[in-house]
Write a protein that holds these residues in place. Structure first.
Motif, mmCIF file in Angstrom:
data_model
loop_
_atom_site.group_PDB
_atom_site.id
_atom_site.type_symbol
_atom_site.label_atom_id
_atom_site.label_comp_id
_atom_site.label_asym_id
_atom_site.label_seq_id
_atom_site.Cartn_x
_atom_site.Cartn_y
_atom_site.Cartn_z
ATOM 1 N N ARG A 56 -20.633 7.112 -28.741
ATOM 2 C CA ARG A 56 -19.439 7.755 -29.295
ATOM 3 C C ARG A 56 -19.801 8.551 -30.545
ATOM 4 N NH1 ARG A 56 -14.620 7.382 -27.851
ATOM 5 N NH2 ARG A 56 -15.069 5.574 -26.569
ATOM 6 N N ALA A 57 -19.247 9.759 -30.635
ATOM 7 C CA ALA A 57 -19.540 10.620 -31.778
ATOM 8 C C ALA A 57 -18.349 11.548 -32.019
ATOM 9 C CB ALA A 57 -20.813 11.422 -31.533
ATOM 10 N N TYR A 58 -18.458 12.355 -33.069
ATOM 11 C CA TYR A 58 -17.332 13.190 -33.496
ATOM 12 C C TYR A 58 -17.845 14.560 -33.938
ATOM 13 C CZ TYR A 58 -15.593 8.440 -33.780
ATOM 14 O OH TYR A 58 -15.284 7.134 -33.484
ATOM 15 N N LEU A 59 -16.966 15.563 -33.846
ATOM 16 C CA LEU A 59 -17.275 16.892 -34.346
ATOM 17 C C LEU A 59 -16.377 17.197 -35.532
ATOM 18 C CD1 LEU A 59 -17.737 19.056 -31.106
ATOM 19 C CD2 LEU A 59 -19.489 17.892 -32.474
ATOM 20 N N ILE A 60 -17.008 17.637 -36.621
ATOM 21 C CA ILE A 60 -16.289 17.983 -37.843
ATOM 22 C C ILE A 60 -16.480 19.474 -38.099
ATOM 23 C CG2 ILE A 60 -16.177 17.618 -40.346
ATOM 24 C CD1 ILE A 60 -17.221 14.778 -39.848
ATOM 25 N N LYS A 61 -15.385 20.179 -38.363
ATOM 26 C CA LYS A 61 -15.450 21.616 -38.611
ATOM 27 C C LYS A 61 -16.270 21.884 -39.866
ATOM 28 C CE LYS A 61 -14.064 25.852 -37.634
ATOM 29 N NZ LYS A 61 -14.468 26.554 -36.408
#
Length: 227
Positions: A151-156
């Motif tokens: 699981r991971a995330y994208l940050i602007k």
């Protein structure tokens, strides 16, 4: 093989490459518990009307069953009954105590039956353990190019997106990151939901330059049309 724990495992597979993964999961559990293993697939069409692709998968599943000392392959063709009824019947006939379903197959069968397989099975066979195995943490990768997804995330970050493994208020997308094997850099594929569709985007050194869907085969270098 002595059935030490008095367990019997039923793996329900639907056409597609995830069937192999489910069967391997079932084999691992059956080996650990020294229990019999059953591999079940269901099709509304008679066997002699199935296309070559479906028959290919069925033959593969039979081989997997033959390679396990206590496994048995069960084919239920020409079935007009709800899938949950057929699974429950197979479970009763073989004294099944644990059922393994893949998330994709589970969703596909629910589409075919227009109802929740899980709820139906709980009603039909309430004393059987149900295992729903998520397939979203894997991609088709026979060459071992990518590690298991995490699981991971994208940050602007300006015009681009930065990969993060921690959720915070700046998170714009949540998904699964498939890191390239044998590298210290965060290179790979990020799977996310965008506009109600699942897409895969390239990650290079922890940065996503654009939310553009990429073809998995091309990304893995498996596209024969590319020199």
């Amino acid at each position: 093989m002595n059935n030490v724990y008095n367990e019997s495992i039923l793996v329900c597979v639907y056409y597609g490459r995830n069937g192999e993964r489910l069967i391997k999961r079932g084999c691992a559990i059956a080996n650990m518990m020294k229990s019999p293993l059953y591999i079940l697939t269901i099709d509304p069409k008679p066997f002699d009307e199935l296309d070559a692709e479906k028959i290919f998968y069925i033959e593969q599943w039979k081989e997997y069953a033959n390679s396990h000392p206590t496994a048995q392959f069960i084919m239920k063709d020409n079935e007009s009954r709800p899938v949950s009824k057929v699974i429950a019947e197979a479970a009763r006939e073989n004294n099944i105590t644990q059922i393994i379903l893949g998330q994709t197959a589970h969703s596909r069968w629910e589409q075919l039956t227009k109802g929740s397989i899980i709820n139906s099975l709980v009603r039909e066979i309430p004393f059987v353990d149900l295992h729903i195995v998520s397939v979203s943490r894997y991609i088709q990768d026979e060459e071992g190019i990518y590690d298991k997804g995490i699981r991971a995330y994208l940050i602007k970050d300006g015009e681009h997106y930065k990969l993060s493994f921690n959720h915070d208020k700046q998170t714009e997308y949540e998904g699964i990151f498939f890191k390239e094997a044998d590298t210290d850099f965060d290179n790979g594929i990020f799977r996310l939901m965008k506009d109600a569709a699942t897409i895969h985007v390239l990650v290079i050194d922890g940065i996503v330059t654009e939310l553009k869907n990429v073809d998995i085969h091309t990304a893995m270098g498996l596209d024969d049309s590319v020199e």
